[in-house]
Enzyme design. Structure first.
Site, PDB file in Angstrom:
ATOM      1  N   CYS A   2       0.828  -1.200   0.000  1.00 38.23           N
ATOM      2  CA  CYS A   2       0.000   0.000   0.000  1.00 38.23           C
ATOM      3  C   CYS A   2       0.872   1.263   0.000  1.00 38.23           C
ATOM      4  O   CYS A   2       1.994   1.243   0.484  1.00 38.23           O
ATOM      5  CB  CYS A   2      -0.862   0.029   1.247  1.00 38.23           C
ATOM      6  SG  CYS A   2      -1.815  -1.454   1.497  1.00 38.23           S
ATOM      7  N   TRP A  75      -3.022  -2.568  -1.429  1.00 38.27           N
ATOM      8  CA  TRP A  75      -2.671  -3.946  -1.786  1.00 38.27           C
ATOM      9  C   TRP A  75      -3.416  -4.804  -0.774  1.00 38.27           C
ATOM     10  O   TRP A  75      -3.105  -4.791   0.423  1.00 38.27           O
ATOM     11  CB  TRP A  75      -1.156  -4.132  -1.685  1.00 38.27           C
ATOM     12  CG  TRP A  75      -0.650  -5.420  -2.239  1.00 38.27           C
ATOM     13  CD1 TRP A  75      -0.346  -5.686  -3.538  1.00 38.27           C
ATOM     14  CD2 TRP A  75      -0.363  -6.617  -1.516  1.00 38.27           C
ATOM     15  NE1 TRP A  75       0.108  -6.973  -3.666  1.00 38.27           N
ATOM     16  CE2 TRP A  75       0.112  -7.574  -2.438  1.00 38.27           C
ATOM     17  CE3 TRP A  75      -0.460  -6.984  -0.165  1.00 38.27           C
ATOM     18  CZ2 TRP A  75       0.483  -8.865  -2.072  1.00 38.27           C
ATOM     19  CZ3 TRP A  75      -0.086  -8.279   0.203  1.00 38.27           C
ATOM     20  CH2 TRP A  75       0.364  -9.191  -0.749  1.00 38.27           C
ATOM     21  N   GLY A 100      -0.401  -1.166   6.644  1.00 34.71           N
ATOM     22  CA  GLY A 100      -0.071  -2.041   7.774  1.00 34.71           C
ATOM     23  C   GLY A 100      -1.261  -2.913   8.144  1.00 34.71           C
ATOM     24  O   GLY A 100      -2.229  -3.022   7.378  1.00 34.71           O
ATOM     25  N   GLU A 484      18.139 -17.399  -8.070  1.00 30.77           N
ATOM     26  CA  GLU A 484      17.745 -16.016  -8.372  1.00 30.77           C
ATOM     27  C   GLU A 484      17.129 -15.922  -9.778  1.00 30.77           C
ATOM     28  O   GLU A 484      16.129 -15.238  -9.982  1.00 30.77           O
ATOM     29  CB  GLU A 484      18.979 -15.105  -8.221  1.00 30.77           C
ATOM     30  CG  GLU A 484      18.850 -13.683  -8.750  1.00 30.77           C
ATOM     31  CD  GLU A 484      17.745 -12.862  -8.125  1.00 30.77           C
ATOM     32  OE1 GLU A 484      17.137 -13.285  -7.137  1.00 30.77           O
ATOM     33  OE2 GLU A 484      17.457 -11.776  -8.679  1.00 30.77           O
ATOM     34  N   HIS A 507      18.516 -36.500  -7.739  1.00 35.23           N
ATOM     35  CA  HIS A 507      17.782 -36.810  -6.508  1.00 35.23           C
ATOM     36  C   HIS A 507      16.301 -36.471  -6.638  1.00 35.23           C
ATOM     37  O   HIS A 507      15.603 -36.379  -5.631  1.00 35.23           O
ATOM     38  CB  HIS A 507      18.419 -36.082  -5.326  1.00 35.23           C
ATOM     39  CG  HIS A 507      19.830 -36.514  -5.089  1.00 35.23           C
ATOM     40  ND1 HIS A 507      20.150 -37.699  -4.466  1.00 35.23           N
ATOM     41  CD2 HIS A 507      21.010 -35.946  -5.450  1.00 35.23           C
ATOM     42  CE1 HIS A 507      21.467 -37.825  -4.426  1.00 35.23           C
ATOM     43  NE2 HIS A 507      22.007 -36.785  -5.025  1.00 35.23           N
ATOM     44  N   LYS A 603       6.398  -4.060  -4.337  1.00 32.27           N
ATOM     45  CA  LYS A 603       7.833  -3.778  -4.322  1.00 32.27           C
ATOM     46  C   LYS A 603       8.408  -3.966  -2.929  1.00 32.27           C
ATOM     47  O   LYS A 603       9.489  -4.511  -2.757  1.00 32.27           O
ATOM     48  CB  LYS A 603       8.086  -2.343  -4.811  1.00 32.27           C
ATOM     49  CG  LYS A 603       9.550  -1.941  -4.825  1.00 32.27           C
ATOM     50  CD  LYS A 603      10.342  -2.769  -5.820  1.00 32.27           C
ATOM     51  CE  LYS A 603      11.819  -2.446  -5.798  1.00 32.27           C
ATOM     52  NZ  LYS A 603      12.603  -3.528  -6.447  1.00 32.27           N
TER      53      LYS A 603
HETATM   54  O1  M6R Z   1      13.354  -4.628  -0.142  1.00 28.74           O
HETATM   55  P1  M6R Z   1      13.918  -5.988   0.115  1.00 28.74           P
HETATM   56  O2  M6R Z   1      15.255  -6.179  -0.503  1.00 28.74           O
HETATM   57  O3  M6R Z   1      13.954  -6.332   1.575  1.00 28.74           O
HETATM   58  O4  M6R Z   1      12.938  -6.989  -0.574  1.00 28.74           O
HETATM   59  C1  M6R Z   1      13.089  -8.380  -0.436  1.00 28.74           C
HETATM   60  C2  M6R Z   1      12.226  -9.129  -1.428  1.00 28.74           C
HETATM   61  O5  M6R Z   1      10.882  -8.808  -1.212  1.00 28.74           O
HETATM   62  C3  M6R Z   1      12.588  -8.785  -2.879  1.00 28.74           C
HETATM   63  O6  M6R Z   1      13.927  -9.024  -3.139  1.00 28.74           O
HETATM   64  C4  M6R Z   1      11.725  -9.619  -3.848  1.00 28.74           C
HETATM   65  O7  M6R Z   1      12.038 -10.964  -3.745  1.00 28.74           O
HETATM   66  C5  M6R Z   1      11.925  -9.101  -5.275  1.00 28.74           C
HETATM   67  N1  M6R Z   1      10.650  -8.767  -5.854  1.00 28.74           N
HETATM   68  C6  M6R Z   1      12.587 -10.087  -6.169  1.00 28.74           C
HETATM   69  O8  M6R Z   1      12.807  -9.565  -7.438  1.00 28.74           O
END
Ligand code: M6R
Length: 608
Positions: A2, A75, A100, A484, A507, A603
């Site tokens: 949000c 959100w 929150g 990743e 495995h 994000k």
């Molecule tokens: O802001 P942060 O680095 O703490 O965020 C962690 C994850 O939420 C973030 O890396 C997420 O996995 C990304 N969307 C991946 O691309």
């Protein structure tokens, strides 16, 4: 997650608020709304499901000249995404937006229902608005009602609200959810993310937990939860308009992939010295003796930040022999009965500096007396403020939900920290030499890879975008980038992707190989090449549609082979990862996905 915006001043609030909400779109949301108020306390409330453009279209037919207002992108947590659940919530005299979660909202709702409050939404936020309205009936000021309500709630909040009883005031408060206030002449701007303030002012105040701000055209006064005055520190906002614009790229994701040479240079700048093969990280705040005493490094993060920690951990163990590294997923760690040995330093990795699980781990580790250092991008963020010291990665604003440039710089920053510890422990200059040299070369190597492979990857992506499943495979230092890479493809490509260690294939996962899958295989020409190659051969024998990313000149049999020319040895996976970022990006584009704001994602994950 949000987003909150607010404005009080002399300009038309509605347009400023909608402009601010557009800047927050990258955070991920499913509905939006604004509420404004004129000097006679006449209000206009607009809410809509979907994109901010829908809200903007509604505002075209409900234009106001009001100069006070609050806005929100939601959100969904409590209740489906809908207009009814969208913020601002209006209860009695109060209009409120909230980020929150109010954990005890059911109890409060029950209590308020007995006082004839009827709820129109499924949200916890509407309950908070009702509670403030209820208390405000018996308090002489709105501030008193807000402090009273916040003492009753359990949970996390960033809030902005106004009351029709006072058309010249907005009240804000935070606990565990960020809020920033921008100050200009006769105006106050409110936002949960600095990007909404850019272009309006560069004088900002970051609210601390349990602070409440009363905003008016005269400025802002901060209070604590007992309504005692708190001093505010005005800081300079280091973010410019350029950083939050696409600048000719089709998407922020592509722009940020291409920014990596520059963003990495700014991470390394002034910190590594190739002439002396040394590293100096100013913000770590640890003496050589303290660095020498470190025996354990615990690296904590979520998602890409977790994989960055894992990747750097693989590097660090290669140049130190008396440090044990463990990488931990914050959302798991926080609820485990984990043990922290003596002489441990925790590295708290977060691009946003606001991730709820990572923050919770930081708080728990600090409670146990563990030295915590931040590997953070967002300056002034909660994690950056709560750690004992740390390293800002300085990659600039990362707008795309999928993290790319932050990953590369997080790995570099953690590796530099490892080098600094090894240095303090008296590791030979020769042993550190290769790492320092390769870190120094890395930006240029990424530049070359971007230039030389982009067209080829785009072509491959078009062909492989038809698959619904993928396996990303790598051995040793290629394993973290397999994880990743799979994460990137999942989030922007909406393709089910698994990251696996090459040696694990037999495995179980090798059973998956069929015509519905394609495989991305990271194959570095190093001392493990033969072993990795045999895993590839085994996959091929079972009909794999393998795309091999490699730095070897040797003959490889696979459906596609992307050959990377690089001077690097140990940091080679870092350039492979850039190829993998491009692949995910171009596949997402080929599939017509919303690349910068993938569905269901946010994000910055500020709730559990
Ligand atoms: O802001 P942060 O680095 O703490 O965020 C962690 C994850 O939420 C973030 O890396 C997420 O996995 C990304 N969307 C991946 O691309």
């Amino acid at each position: 997650m949000c987003g909150i915006v607010g404005y009080i001043g002399h300009k038309e609030a509605q347009q400023i608020l909608i402009g601010g909400l557009k800047r927050l779109e990258y955070r991920g949301y499913d509905s939006a709304g604004v509420a404004t108020m004129d000097k006679n306390a006449k209000t206009t409330l607009l809410r809509s499901k979907g994109k901010v453009t829908e809200l903007e279209a509604r505002a075209q037919t409900h234009k106001t000249k009001d100069t006070v207002g609050i806005g929100h992108t939601r959100w969904a947590t409590h209740g489906e995404p809908s207009k009814r659940n969208a913020h601002p919530h209006h209860v009695g005299d109060i209009y409120l937006v909230h980020n929150g979660i109010i954990e005890n909202y059911q109890d409060l709702k029950h209590m308020l229902a007995k006082h004839d409050y009827i709820f129109k939404s499924d949200t916890d936020s509407e309950v908070l608005a009702a509670l403030i309205d209820y208390l405000n009936k018996d308090t002489s000021t709105l501030l008193e009602a807000v402090t009273g309500a916040l003492k009753m709630v359990v949970g996390a909040y960033g809030i902005a609200l106004f009351s029709v009883k006072d058309p010249n005031e907005i009240i804000i408060a935070r606990k565990g959810s960020p809020l920033i206030v921008g100050i200009a002449e006769g105006e106050v701007f409110i936002a949960s993310d600095a990007s909404a303030l850019v272009g309006h002012t560069d004088r900002v105040i970051y609210l601390h937990d349990s602070e409440i701000g009363v905003c008016s055209r005269e400025g802002i006064q901060l209070y604590d939860l007992d309504a005692q005055v708190v001093d505010a520190e005005v800081e300079k906002l280091e973010l410019d308009l350029q950083a939050i614009q696409k600048e000719g790229f089709d998407h922020f994701l592509l722009k940020e992939i291409y920014e990596q040479p520059a963003s990495l240079r700014s991470t390394l700048s002034g910190r590594i010295n190739v002439k002396t093969n040394s590293v100096k990280l100013g913000g770590v705040n640890m003496s050589d003796d303290e660095l020498r005493d470190i025996r354990n490094i615990m690296i904590v993060g979520c998602g890409t930040a977790y994989y960055a920690g894992m990747m750097a951990g693989y590097f660090i163990e290669q140049f130190t022999d008396d440090i044990t590294i463990r990488s931990e997923v914050a959302s798991e760690l926080r609820y485990r009965s984990f043990h922290v040995p003596d002489n441990t330093v925790a590295l708290i990795v977060s691009q946003s500096g606001e991730t709820a699980d990572t923050l919770a781990c930081l708080q728990e580790l600090k409670r146990r007396g563990v030295k915590c250092l931040g590997i953070v991008n967002a300056v002034g963020s909660t994690i950056a403020r709560e750690v004992d010291g740390g390293v800002y990665v300085h990659v600039g604003a990362e707008i795309s939900v999928a993290s790319t440039k932050a990953f590369t710089s997080q790995v570099a920053a953690i590796t530099m920290f490892g080098l600094m510890v090894a240095q303090a422990k008296g590791a030979s200059v020769k042993a550190l030499n290769t790492y320092v040299k390769e870190l120094y070369l890395l930006p240029g190597e990424i530049e070359a890879v971007l230039e030389n492979t982009s067209t080829e990857i785009k072509k491959i992506a078009k062909e492989y975008a038809r698959f619904e499943h993928a396996l990303y495979v790598g051995r040793d230092t290629q394993f973290p980038i397999a994880l990743e890479g799979a994460l990137k493809l999942k989030e922007v490509g909406y393709i089910q992707a698994e990251g696996y260690a090459a040696g694990e294939l037999k495995h179980g996962p090798i059973a998956l190989i069929d015509d519905r899958f394609f495989e991305v295989y990271f194959l570095q020409d190093n001392w493990l090449y033969e072993k990795s190659q045999s895993n590839l051969i085994e996959m091929n024998a079972r009909g794999a549609h393998a795309v091999v990313i490699t730095n070897t000149d040797k003959r490889i049999s696979a459906e596609k082979v992307v050959r990377i020319k690089t001077k690097l040895e140990i940091l080679t996976p870092m350039v492979f990862n850039v190829v993998s970022q491009l692949l995910a990006y171009y596949i997402a584009v080929a599939r017509g996905n919303d690349v910068d704001q993938p569905r269901n994602l946010a994000k910055s994950v500020t709730v559990e």
